[in-house]
Design a protein around this motif. Structure first.
Motif, PDB file in Angstrom:
ATOM      1  N   GLN A  52     -12.012  -2.387   9.448  1.00 19.87           N
ATOM      2  CA  GLN A  52     -11.096  -2.707   8.366  1.00 19.87           C
ATOM      3  C   GLN A  52      -9.773  -1.970   8.528  1.00 19.87           C
ATOM      4  OE1 GLN A  52     -12.785  -2.570   4.421  1.00 19.87           O
ATOM      5  NE2 GLN A  52     -10.799  -2.146   3.479  1.00 19.87           N
ATOM      6  N   ALA A  53      -9.837  -0.684   8.884  1.00 16.12           N
ATOM      7  CA  ALA A  53      -8.612   0.098   9.054  1.00 16.12           C
ATOM      8  C   ALA A  53      -7.778  -0.408  10.231  1.00 16.12           C
ATOM      9  CB  ALA A  53      -8.958   1.573   9.246  1.00 16.12           C
ATOM     10  N   LEU A  54      -8.430  -0.800  11.309  1.00 15.75           N
ATOM     11  CA  LEU A  54      -7.715  -1.365  12.454  1.00 15.75           C
ATOM     12  C   LEU A  54      -6.996  -2.649  12.072  1.00 15.75           C
ATOM     13  CD1 LEU A  54     -10.356  -0.798  15.280  1.00 15.75           C
ATOM     14  CD2 LEU A  54      -8.065   0.201  15.237  1.00 15.75           C
ATOM     15  N   GLN A  55      -7.706  -3.529  11.346  1.00 23.05           N
ATOM     16  CA  GLN A  55      -7.123  -4.799  10.944  1.00 23.05           C
ATOM     17  C   GLN A  55      -5.944  -4.600   9.995  1.00 23.05           C
ATOM     18  OE1 GLN A  55      -7.803  -7.719  12.096  1.00 23.05           O
ATOM     19  NE2 GLN A  55      -6.576  -8.988  10.690  1.00 23.05           N
ATOM     20  N   GLU A  56      -6.126  -3.744   9.007  1.00 25.23           N
ATOM     21  CA  GLU A  56      -5.049  -3.512   8.045  1.00 25.23           C
ATOM     22  C   GLU A  56      -3.853  -2.858   8.724  1.00 25.23           C
ATOM     23  OE1 GLU A  56      -6.912  -1.261   4.965  1.00 25.23           O
ATOM     24  OE2 GLU A  56      -7.776  -3.043   3.995  1.00 25.23           O
ATOM     25  N   GLY A  57      -4.119  -1.955   9.680  1.00 22.26           N
ATOM     26  CA  GLY A  57      -3.038  -1.318  10.420  1.00 22.26           C
ATOM     27  C   GLY A  57      -2.246  -2.315  11.242  1.00 22.26           C
ATOM     28  N   GLU A  58      -2.943  -3.241  11.890  1.00 20.66           N
ATOM     29  CA  GLU A  58      -2.267  -4.268  12.686  1.00 20.66           C
ATOM     30  C   GLU A  58      -1.395  -5.157  11.805  1.00 20.66           C
ATOM     31  OE1 GLU A  58      -4.461  -6.547  15.506  1.00 20.66           O
ATOM     32  OE2 GLU A  58      -5.807  -4.881  15.985  1.00 20.66           O
ATOM     33  N   GLU A  59      -1.928  -5.521  10.638  1.00 21.40           N
ATOM     34  CA  GLU A  59      -1.152  -6.370   9.736  1.00 21.40           C
ATOM     35  C   GLU A  59       0.097  -5.652   9.246  1.00 21.40           C
ATOM     36  OE1 GLU A  59      -3.871  -7.475   6.678  1.00 21.40           O
ATOM     37  OE2 GLU A  59      -4.964  -8.895   7.937  1.00 21.40           O
ATOM     38  N   LYS A  60      -0.012  -4.368   8.991  1.00 20.07           N
ATOM     39  CA  LYS A  60       1.123  -3.600   8.492  1.00 20.07           C
ATOM     40  C   LYS A  60       2.177  -3.376   9.571  1.00 20.07           C
ATOM     41  CE  LYS A  60       2.260   0.746   6.136  1.00 20.07           C
ATOM     42  NZ  LYS A  60       1.702   2.008   5.544  1.00 20.07           N
ATOM     43  N   LEU A  61       1.727  -3.063  10.797  1.00 18.17           N
ATOM     44  CA  LEU A  61       2.658  -2.759  11.882  1.00 18.17           C
ATOM     45  C   LEU A  61       3.128  -3.998  12.630  1.00 18.17           C
ATOM     46  CD1 LEU A  61       0.944   0.398  13.460  1.00 18.17           C
ATOM     47  CD2 LEU A  61       2.902   0.352  11.907  1.00 18.17           C
ATOM     48  N   GLY A  62       2.345  -5.062  12.537  1.00 14.13           N
ATOM     49  CA  GLY A  62       2.676  -6.266  13.284  1.00 14.13           C
ATOM     50  C   GLY A  62       2.284  -6.193  14.743  1.00 14.13           C
ATOM     51  N   SER A  63       1.445  -5.220  15.112  1.00 14.11           N
ATOM     52  CA  SER A  63       0.954  -5.089  16.478  1.00 14.11           C
ATOM     53  C   SER A  63      -0.290  -4.206  16.464  1.00 14.11           C
ATOM     54  CB  SER A  63       2.012  -4.466  17.395  1.00 14.11           C
ATOM     55  OG  SER A  63       2.075  -3.065  17.208  1.00 14.11           O
ATOM     56  N   ASP A  64      -0.941  -4.103  17.618  1.00 11.25           N
ATOM     57  CA  ASP A  64      -2.119  -3.228  17.714  1.00 11.25           C
ATOM     58  C   ASP A  64      -1.767  -1.880  18.336  1.00 11.25           C
ATOM     59  OD1 ASP A  64      -1.720  -3.854  20.386  1.00 11.25           O
ATOM     60  OD2 ASP A  64      -3.840  -4.272  20.798  1.00 11.25           O
ATOM     61  N   ARG A  65      -0.502  -1.506  18.246  1.00 13.30           N
ATOM     62  CA  ARG A  65      -0.050  -0.230  18.830  1.00 13.30           C
ATOM     63  C   ARG A  65      -0.441   0.918  17.887  1.00 13.30           C
ATOM     64  NH1 ARG A  65       3.823   0.548  23.015  1.00 13.30           N
ATOM     65  NH2 ARG A  65       4.267  -1.683  22.929  1.00 13.30           N
ATOM     66  N   LEU A  66      -1.754   1.122  17.775  1.00 13.76           N
ATOM     67  CA  LEU A  66      -2.279   2.109  16.833  1.00 13.76           C
ATOM     68  C   LEU A  66      -3.701   2.467  17.222  1.00 13.76           C
ATOM     69  CD1 LEU A  66      -4.488   0.571  14.690  1.00 13.76           C
ATOM     70  CD2 LEU A  66      -2.400  -0.643  14.153  1.00 13.76           C
ATOM     71  N   PHE A  67      -4.223   3.498  16.572  1.00 12.42           N
ATOM     72  CA  PHE A  67      -5.643   3.801  16.644  1.00 12.42           C
ATOM     73  C   PHE A  67      -6.050   4.408  15.310  1.00 12.42           C
ATOM     74  CE2 PHE A  67      -3.422   7.534  18.235  1.00 12.42           C
ATOM     75  CZ  PHE A  67      -4.031   8.583  17.558  1.00 12.42           C
ATOM     76  N   THR A  68      -7.338   4.320  14.992  1.00 16.05           N
ATOM     77  CA  THR A  68      -7.833   4.879  13.739  1.00 16.05           C
ATOM     78  C   THR A  68      -8.601   6.161  14.019  1.00 16.05           C
ATOM     79  OG1 THR A  68      -9.763   3.404  13.871  1.00 16.05           O
ATOM     80  CG2 THR A  68      -7.918   2.706  12.496  1.00 16.05           C
ATOM     81  N   TYR A  69      -8.448   7.102  13.097  1.00 20.32           N
ATOM     82  CA  TYR A  69      -9.044   8.423  13.256  1.00 20.32           C
ATOM     83  C   TYR A  69      -9.898   8.685  12.022  1.00 20.32           C
ATOM     84  CZ  TYR A  69      -9.066  13.450  14.477  1.00 20.32           C
ATOM     85  OH  TYR A  69      -9.433  14.721  14.827  1.00 20.32           O
ATOM     86  N   GLY A  70     -11.209   8.745  12.205  1.00 20.27           N
ATOM     87  CA  GLY A  70     -12.121   8.947  11.099  1.00 20.27           C
ATOM     88  C   GLY A  70     -12.276  10.410  10.727  1.00 20.27           C
ATOM     89  N   ALA A  71     -13.017  10.654   9.658  1.00 18.55           N
ATOM     90  CA  ALA A  71     -13.244  12.018   9.184  1.00 18.55           C
ATOM     91  C   ALA A  71     -14.428  12.640   9.913  1.00 18.55           C
ATOM     92  CB  ALA A  71     -13.514  12.009   7.686  1.00 18.55           C
ATOM     93  N   VAL A  72     -14.328  13.933  10.190  1.00 22.25           N
ATOM     94  CA  VAL A  72     -15.414  14.693  10.799  1.00 22.25           C
ATOM     95  C   VAL A  72     -15.753  15.854   9.877  1.00 22.25           C
ATOM     96  CG1 VAL A  72     -16.152  16.099  12.755  1.00 22.25           C
ATOM     97  CG2 VAL A  72     -14.766  14.055  13.146  1.00 22.25           C
ATOM     98  N   LYS A 104       0.553   4.645  16.889  1.00 23.74           N
ATOM     99  CA  LYS A 104       0.568   5.298  15.582  1.00 23.74           C
ATOM    100  C   LYS A 104      -0.860   5.662  15.181  1.00 23.74           C
ATOM    101  CE  LYS A 104       1.943   4.584  10.754  1.00 23.74           C
ATOM    102  NZ  LYS A 104       2.623   5.886  10.674  1.00 23.74           N
ATOM    103  N   LEU A 105      -1.013   6.863  14.641  1.00 26.08           N
ATOM    104  CA  LEU A 105      -2.299   7.309  14.130  1.00 26.08           C
ATOM    105  C   LEU A 105      -2.491   6.765  12.711  1.00 26.08           C
ATOM    106  CD1 LEU A 105      -3.658  10.963  14.173  1.00 26.08           C
ATOM    107  CD2 LEU A 105      -3.702   9.619  12.094  1.00 26.08           C
ATOM    108  N   ILE A 106      -3.627   6.108  12.487  1.00 26.62           N
ATOM    109  CA  ILE A 106      -3.996   5.612  11.164  1.00 26.62           C
ATOM    110  C   ILE A 106      -5.231   6.381  10.700  1.00 26.62           C
ATOM    111  CG2 ILE A 106      -4.712   3.631   9.780  1.00 26.62           C
ATOM    112  CD1 ILE A 106      -1.903   3.298  10.863  1.00 26.62           C
ATOM    113  N   LYS A 107      -5.080   7.196   9.674  1.00 25.02           N
ATOM    114  CA  LYS A 107      -6.225   7.952   9.159  1.00 25.02           C
ATOM    115  C   LYS A 107      -7.221   6.989   8.509  1.00 25.02           C
ATOM    116  CE  LYS A 107      -5.220  12.297  10.101  1.00 25.02           C
ATOM    117  NZ  LYS A 107      -4.860  13.255   9.048  1.00 25.02           N
ATOM    118  N   CYS A 108      -8.493   7.214   8.765  1.00 27.17           N
ATOM    119  CA  CYS A 108      -9.555   6.369   8.226  1.00 27.17           C
ATOM    120  C   CYS A 108     -10.662   7.274   7.695  1.00 27.17           C
ATOM    121  CB  CYS A 108     -10.075   5.434   9.323  1.00 27.17           C
ATOM    122  SG  CYS A 108     -11.342   4.270   8.793  1.00 27.17           S
TER     123      CYS A 108
END
Length: 318
Positions: free
Chosen positions: A116-136, A202-206
């Protein structure tokens, strides 16, 4: 979207068992199947790369094959996590790679939250130039690791850390994967992160994609190998700096006058060390406060790291 969860492992069978069973229990909500809003998750695999384990990891994987239908495994001689992750990526079938460590136990919605975070990030940025970083979330509760609450010490400001991250495979390939020169402890993931940042990712926090990082309760017996790790981290930090000679990297590896003064003062020039602090640390452990004892031990552990990084840097210039 097809996920390949890449997991390097080395002699961690008991917690690896929990890690893999949690990944078999993934649940996907109706939202992920609604293709008008979210990209359909076509499936996932779990790629375990055994880095020369000697604790019957391979025998257990073969024995549990029927109970772990998403898992397949690869084997290499002991070369470290960088080489193991590279092998996992090269043999992965997915278009999206998720890196976790073999001592991480995830929740049932782990994969769906990353999707979900990857998809929403792509829609916001208009590309897949991102990655999601989960909580540890760090825990020493082996029986119920996912019961641990979030703590302030669980916060991480890292840009790219392989404890819990999802990224399109082609960006890893474009960046050049992990540098296998990092054969000792530390920095191979953050060094790759610098190259990914240079590509504009771009880093997308998830925070909803939660993983519980298990480690045994702190004890005095753990101190010698922890000191060795800090010295190794210093040596690998210098390699990191040689590849990326910037102030930001110097700050990350603690090779600055700030860190030298800070940990020098806090450790009283090394007088607070594993020997002089042992009675106090044991006192905290005996009172059921191993985590507090570990935080106190970081005073001299960081001093060893700073000493190690400067010693390694001097060796390269001599």
């Amino acid at each position: 979207m097809f996920f390949s969860v890449v997991i390097p492992t080395y002699n961690r069978l008991p917690i690896l068992q929990k890690c893999l069973r949690a990944l078999e229990n993934q649940q996907f909500s109706d939202r992920e199947s609604d293709e008008s809003h979210y990209r359909h998750i076509q499936g996932y695999e779990v790629v375990v790369v055994d880095d020369g384990s000697t604790d019957d990891t391979l025998a257990w994987l073969a024995q549990e094959r029927q109970q772990l239908p998403h898992v397949r495994w690869l084997v290499q001689e002991h070369q470290g996590p960088a080489a193991a992750r590279n092998l996992g990526v090269k043999e992965a079938q997915g278009d999206t790679i998720i890196f976790i460590d073999s001592d991480l136990v995830v929740t049932e919605t782990f994969l769906s939250c990353h999707a979900q975070a990857l998809q929403e990030g792509e829609e916001k940025l208009g590309s897949d130039r991102l990655f999601t970083y989960g909580a540890v979330i760090n825990t020493c509760n082996f029986d119920e690791p996912t019961s641990e609450p979030y703590k302030i010490t669980d916060f991480s400001a890292a840009y790219f850390a392989t404890g819990n991250v999802a990224i399109a495979r082609h960006w890893l390939e474009e960046a050049g994967l992990f540098d296998t020169q990092f054969q000792l402890y530390g920095w191979e993931d953050l060094e790759l992160g610098v190259r990914l940042k240079n590509l504009g990712l771009k880093l997308i926090k998830c925070p909803q994609a939660v993983g519980y990082h298990w480690h045994p309760p702190f004890s005095l017996e753990q101190i010698p190998p922890m000191i060795d790790q800090e010295i190794q981290r210093g040596r690998m930090g210098v390699l990191f700096y040689q590849k990326h000679p910037t102030w930001n990297v110097r700050m990350m590896i603690q090779m600055t006058w700030i860190h030298r003064i800070l940990w020098g003062v806090l450790s009283l020039g090394g007088r607070l060390n594993e020997r002089t602090m042992a009675p106090f640390l044991q006192w905290l452990i005996d009172r059921g406060k191993p985590q507090l004892a570990l935080e106190a031990a970081r005073i001299f552990l960081n001093w060893y790291n700073v000493q190690g990084v400067y010693a390694a840097y001097s060796a390269t210039r001599g």
